[in-house]
Design a protein around this motif. Structure first.
Motif, mmCIF file in Angstrom:
data_model
loop_
_atom_site.group_PDB
_atom_site.id
_atom_site.type_symbol
_atom_site.label_atom_id
_atom_site.label_comp_id
_atom_site.label_asym_id
_atom_site.label_seq_id
_atom_site.Cartn_x
_atom_site.Cartn_y
_atom_site.Cartn_z
ATOM 1 N N ARG A 311 0.808 -1.220 0.000
ATOM 2 C CA ARG A 311 0.000 0.000 0.000
ATOM 3 C C ARG A 311 0.845 1.276 0.000
ATOM 4 N NH1 ARG A 311 -3.093 -3.166 -1.320
ATOM 5 N NH2 ARG A 311 -5.119 -3.784 -0.431
ATOM 6 N N THR A 312 2.150 1.134 -0.100
ATOM 7 C CA THR A 312 3.025 2.297 -0.056
ATOM 8 C C THR A 312 2.928 3.102 -1.345
ATOM 9 O OG1 THR A 312 4.573 1.090 1.354
ATOM 10 C CG2 THR A 312 5.404 3.075 0.267
ATOM 11 N N LEU A 313 2.729 4.403 -1.210
ATOM 12 C CA LEU A 313 2.741 5.302 -2.356
ATOM 13 C C LEU A 313 4.147 5.853 -2.565
ATOM 14 C CD1 LEU A 313 -0.524 7.354 -1.659
ATOM 15 C CD2 LEU A 313 -0.243 5.400 -3.207
ATOM 16 N N TYR A 314 4.408 6.281 -3.765
ATOM 17 C CA TYR A 314 5.724 6.863 -4.048
ATOM 18 C C TYR A 314 5.969 8.078 -3.163
ATOM 19 C CZ TYR A 314 9.694 8.533 -6.804
ATOM 20 O OH TYR A 314 10.938 8.938 -7.207
ATOM 21 N N SER A 315 4.916 8.855 -2.922
ATOM 22 C CA SER A 315 5.051 10.055 -2.082
ATOM 23 C C SER A 315 5.323 9.720 -0.622
ATOM 24 C CB SER A 315 3.790 10.917 -2.180
ATOM 25 O OG SER A 315 2.643 10.163 -1.826
ATOM 26 N N ASP A 327 4.382 14.550 -7.043
ATOM 27 C CA ASP A 327 3.056 15.053 -7.395
ATOM 28 C C ASP A 327 2.628 14.582 -8.783
ATOM 29 O OD1 ASP A 327 5.097 16.590 -8.521
ATOM 30 O OD2 ASP A 327 3.842 18.375 -8.681
ATOM 31 N N ILE A 328 3.576 14.192 -9.625
ATOM 32 C CA ILE A 328 3.276 13.698 -10.966
ATOM 33 C C ILE A 328 3.315 12.174 -10.998
ATOM 34 C CG2 ILE A 328 4.028 13.683 -13.380
ATOM 35 C CD1 ILE A 328 5.144 16.467 -12.956
ATOM 36 N N PHE A 329 4.290 11.586 -10.331
ATOM 37 C CA PHE A 329 4.505 10.138 -10.381
ATOM 38 C C PHE A 329 4.196 9.502 -9.027
ATOM 39 C CE2 PHE A 329 7.487 11.981 -13.486
ATOM 40 C CZ PHE A 329 7.050 11.342 -14.634
ATOM 41 N N ASN A 330 2.979 9.696 -8.542
ATOM 42 C CA ASN A 330 2.641 9.163 -7.222
ATOM 43 C C ASN A 330 2.603 7.639 -7.207
ATOM 44 O OD1 ASN A 330 2.101 9.754 -4.496
ATOM 45 N ND2 ASN A 330 -0.068 9.281 -4.803
ATOM 46 N N ASP A 331 2.420 7.015 -8.368
ATOM 47 C CA ASP A 331 2.417 5.557 -8.423
ATOM 48 C C ASP A 331 3.649 5.036 -9.154
ATOM 49 O OD1 ASP A 331 1.828 6.345 -10.981
ATOM 50 O OD2 ASP A 331 0.308 4.802 -11.323
ATOM 51 N N ASP A 352 11.285 -0.524 -17.530
ATOM 52 C CA ASP A 352 11.657 -0.657 -16.120
ATOM 53 C C ASP A 352 10.602 -1.503 -15.421
ATOM 54 O OD1 ASP A 352 9.558 1.011 -14.704
ATOM 55 O OD2 ASP A 352 10.426 2.591 -15.947
ATOM 56 N N GLY A 353 10.922 -1.934 -14.214
ATOM 57 C CA GLY A 353 10.007 -2.799 -13.474
ATOM 58 C C GLY A 353 9.451 -2.166 -12.229
ATOM 59 N N TYR A 354 9.433 -0.820 -12.164
ATOM 60 C CA TYR A 354 9.024 -0.144 -10.935
ATOM 61 C C TYR A 354 7.557 -0.399 -10.562
ATOM 62 C CZ TYR A 354 13.364 2.524 -11.463
ATOM 63 O OH TYR A 354 14.682 2.899 -11.591
ATOM 64 N N TRP A 355 6.733 -0.731 -11.519
ATOM 65 C CA TRP A 355 5.330 -1.031 -11.210
ATOM 66 C C TRP A 355 5.149 -2.467 -10.740
ATOM 67 C CZ3 TRP A 355 2.330 1.288 -15.997
ATOM 68 C CH2 TRP A 355 2.288 2.681 -15.875
ATOM 69 N N TYR A 356 6.215 -3.244 -10.785
ATOM 70 C CA TYR A 356 6.108 -4.670 -10.515
ATOM 71 C C TYR A 356 7.218 -5.114 -9.572
ATOM 72 C CZ TYR A 356 3.550 -3.871 -14.828
ATOM 73 O OH TYR A 356 2.712 -3.344 -15.780
ATOM 74 N N ILE A 357 7.244 -4.533 -8.398
ATOM 75 C CA ILE A 357 8.231 -4.920 -7.396
ATOM 76 C C ILE A 357 7.730 -6.199 -6.721
ATOM 77 C CG2 ILE A 357 9.459 -4.196 -5.309
ATOM 78 C CD1 ILE A 357 8.806 -1.279 -6.192
ATOM 79 N N HIS A 358 8.622 -7.143 -6.574
ATOM 80 C CA HIS A 358 8.278 -8.447 -5.986
ATOM 81 C C HIS A 358 7.607 -8.256 -4.614
ATOM 82 C CE1 HIS A 358 8.939 -12.440 -4.143
ATOM 83 N NE2 HIS A 358 8.947 -12.891 -5.388
ATOM 84 N N PRO A 359 6.629 -9.072 -4.271
ATOM 85 C CA PRO A 359 5.921 -8.885 -2.994
ATOM 86 C C PRO A 359 6.818 -8.952 -1.770
ATOM 87 C CG PRO A 359 4.716 -10.416 -4.401
ATOM 88 C CD PRO A 359 6.039 -10.165 -5.063
ATOM 89 N N GLU A 360 7.931 -9.640 -1.867
ATOM 90 C CA GLU A 360 8.765 -9.874 -0.686
ATOM 91 C C GLU A 360 10.209 -9.464 -0.903
ATOM 92 O OE1 GLU A 360 10.112 -13.925 1.613
ATOM 93 O OE2 GLU A 360 8.009 -13.724 1.016
ATOM 94 N N GLN A 361 10.748 -9.769 -2.066
ATOM 95 C CA GLN A 361 12.144 -9.464 -2.342
ATOM 96 C C GLN A 361 12.273 -8.057 -2.916
ATOM 97 O OE1 GLN A 361 12.561 -13.683 -4.347
ATOM 98 N NE2 GLN A 361 14.588 -12.845 -3.896
ATOM 99 N N HIS A 362 13.420 -7.437 -2.715
ATOM 100 C CA HIS A 362 13.622 -6.040 -3.085
ATOM 101 C C HIS A 362 14.173 -5.942 -4.511
ATOM 102 C CE1 HIS A 362 12.766 -5.626 1.051
ATOM 103 N NE2 HIS A 362 13.975 -5.959 1.487
ATOM 104 N N ARG A 363 13.306 -6.319 -5.445
ATOM 105 C CA ARG A 363 13.670 -6.348 -6.859
ATOM 106 C C ARG A 363 12.396 -6.318 -7.691
ATOM 107 N NH1 ARG A 363 12.089 -11.200 -8.791
ATOM 108 N NH2 ARG A 363 11.955 -12.975 -7.354
ATOM 109 N N SER A 364 12.557 -6.111 -8.984
ATOM 110 C CA SER A 364 11.403 -6.186 -9.895
ATOM 111 C C SER A 364 11.220 -7.628 -10.368
ATOM 112 C CB SER A 364 11.598 -5.243 -11.080
ATOM 113 O OG SER A 364 12.796 -5.538 -11.767
#
Length: 578
Positions: A311-315, A327-331, A352-364
């Motif tokens: 549930r974390t937002l970019y902001s 304010d432009i790239f909140n997601d 890039d894979g920023y919209w698809y970060i693994h649920p547990e590991q710190h990677r796309s």
């Protein structure tokens, strides 16, 4: 054996060479097409399918699983075609279907073949919101012509259907193909298909309702010949991200290092989905998973990912870890959650894979994880570099969705053949309100009679015509001669109730607008029908107390109370106009 396979495919370079794939052993050679077709179909009961704009083969794979035999496929992306040729025993040709000569080549190759289905998804980028935004930017910069021929490739697709006349047609695309331009494309296609003897219907389908573990809406247009009506598939249980990818090997993740390997040992399958995904993996492939690789993680992104949950937002991230304007790239960053659906897997994964970060590991996500979320089996390989692979996966039709729709098409065709309701080659519609064309024609004729003869309706229409200050959209509609639609709340309510797609009495969103477009059609009467639907929704088909006994279209309304004895009985028109 596993260790040897892993050593064979071990990572030795940060950037690997493009993966080249050999053709399927049963695929045809460049010569001898006719003999190959005869031998392929000898003794086979499977109907023939053709996949246009085929990409890597998601639609083809699903149709084969549904019971079709895909003989011919076409696309312009050579990497995608290499993937298709490797995974499917079809003739996959590099053809630009905007070229009339390419279309004629398809027709010539299928001469004498009883084609059961023509399927495909004309390029969707010009219709999608993301695609339109990018195109506008390139046009503004002078890097692209404002006219995009890809927007009209649906015409080429429809032309091939008209020429070849398969028993069924399936088109898949982004919802914006229907919602843009006043629904012009989808209305025009449905009307034309009706004119040439097809029973056509379209819906915006949620892929997750059919076993695809992601939020993905697609426009599906199905048309069946010989007055056979299509019955849409029922829904299946949803599949979560956990079901889809939790069994795949855990990667060792640290900043700026290679992540994953082209082949890694499998763990135990943890879901029915994972078991199905591994089906077809034989020999060495039964013990290893391929293409479980992804891009390295930057050090600052690694720190940001560590702070994120689903549930974390970019902001919400510390400003020191944000490289883009919040304010432009909140997601801009999105971590997937194990027990939810993934967001829509798109070709943007190639960037890039920023919209698809693994649920547990710190990677796309890895290539294989993305393929799993699209329901590709693990035995399905993708040619090219990692970016090519991600692009092919994001552009694909999820095979599971294709299988569900393809199975329903086959079932509908077989029911139509077995019912004796239509003879082979028949083009005239059934004289029954079960026929969508007849129902729509009945609706239109009844609405036009009512809006021209009922005193209350006549007065309401006149009020709309005179009140230009408040009703400019209606004035524009009437002046446009049916090129646009006004999706007012009353008109949407009528469309939802007549089609049976209403939700608790509320009519909103793309589903209701789609139903309105199908009801009013695409001819010189569209504007009058749009206005009539609005008036009907205002004075009879009201939100809380609809006057069904006075409704001129009660006979074709799916929501009419079955026990209403006062509902008028409409005669089916002698011919169906629509």
């Amino acid at each position: 054996m596993v260790e040897a396979t892993v050593r064979k495919y071990g990572v030795t370079h940060r950037r690997s060479k493009p993966l080249r794939l050999s053709p399927h052993p049963d695929a045809p050679a460049d010569e001898g097409w006719s003999e190959w077709v005869r031998s392929s179909m000898r003794g086979s009961t499977k109907p023939v399918a053709v996949d246009l704009f085929c990409g890597a083969g998601g639609l083809s794979h699903g149709l084969e699983a549904a019971g079709y035999r895909v003989l011919l496929a076409a696309d312009t992306d050579e990497w995608a075609l290499e993937s298709h040729r490797h995974n499917l025993a079809s003739r996959a040709m590099r053809l630009d279907l905007a070229d009339p000569q390419a279309r004629q080549q398809i027709v010539s190759l299928l001469d004498g073949v009883d084609v059961g289905l023509i399927a495909g998804g004309p390029p969707c980028q010009p219709f999608s919101r993301a695609g339109l935004s990018k195109i506008r930017s390139l046009v503004d910069q002078g890097h692209r012509n404002a006219d995009d021929n890809r927007r009209d490739l649906w015409r080429a697709f429809l032309e091939l259907v008209e020429t070849i006349r398969p028993r069924a047609m399936l088109m898949e695309n982004v919802p914006d193909m229907a919602l843009g331009d006043g629904f012009m494309v989808i209305r025009a296609m449905i009307e034309r298909l009706g004119e040439i003897g097809y029973e056509a219907d379209a819906r915006i389908v949620d892929a997750w309702r059919h076993g695809v573990p992601q939020h993905r809406q697609r426009l599906i247009l199905v048309a069946l010949r010989d007055a056979v009506a299509f019955e849409w598939p029922s829904e299946s249980d949803p599949v979560t991200v956990r079901h889809a990818i939790h069994d795949l090997p855990r990667l060792s993740v640290s900043p700026d290092t290679i992540l994953g390997a082209p082949a890694m040992p499998y763990g135990e399958p943890l879901s029915d989905f994972a078991v199905r995904a591994r089906h077809g993996c034989d020999g060495d492939s039964a013990e290893v998973v391929y293409d479980h690789v992804t891009r390295p993680v930057r050090a600052d992104d690694f720190e940001a990912f560590k702070l994120m949950h689903g549930r974390t937002l970019y902001s919400d991230l510390p400003e020191s870890l944000r490289r883009y304007r919040a304010d432009i790239f909140n997601d801009k960053y999105n971590r997937l959650s194990w027990d939810e659906l993934s967001r829509t897997v798109t070709a943007h994964l190639a960037k890039d894979g920023y919209w698809y970060i693994h649920p547990e590991q710190h990677r796309s996500l890895t290539v294989r994880e993305a393929a799993r979320l699209q329901t590709f089996p693990d035995a399905f390989r993708f040619a090219g570099c990692r970016s090519h692979q991600f692009q092919q996966i994001g552009n694909a039709v999820p095979p599971r969705l294709a299988q569900r729709i393809g199975s329903s098409i086959l079932d509908s065709v077989r029911r139509g053949r077995g019912s004796g309701r239509a003879s082979p080659g028949a083009t005239r519609p059934l004289r029954s309100l079960r026929s969508l064309r007849v129902r729509r024609s009945t609706f239109r004729e009844a609405m036009l009679r009512w809006v021209e003869t009922d005193s209350h309706a006549v007065s309401a229409v006149e009020a709309i015509r005179q009140n230009d200050a408040q009703n400019r959209r209606w004035t524009a509609l009437m002046a446009g001669g049916g090129s646009d639609l006004v999706a007012s709340a009353p008109a949407l309510r009528v469309a939802s109730r007549v089609s049976g797609s209403h939700n608790g009495g509320r009519a909103s969103g793309s589903t209701a607008r789609m139903e309105l477009a199908k009801l009013v059609g695409f001819d010189g009467r569209t504007a009058s029908l749009n206005i009539a639907a609005h008036v009907l929704g205002t004075i009879i088909c009201r939100p809380r107390d609809p006057r069904c006994g006075s409704c001129p279209v009660a006979a074709v309304c799916a929501s009419r109370p079955s026990a209403d004895p006062s509902a008028p009985k409409l005669a089916t028109p002698a011919t169906a106009a629509g």
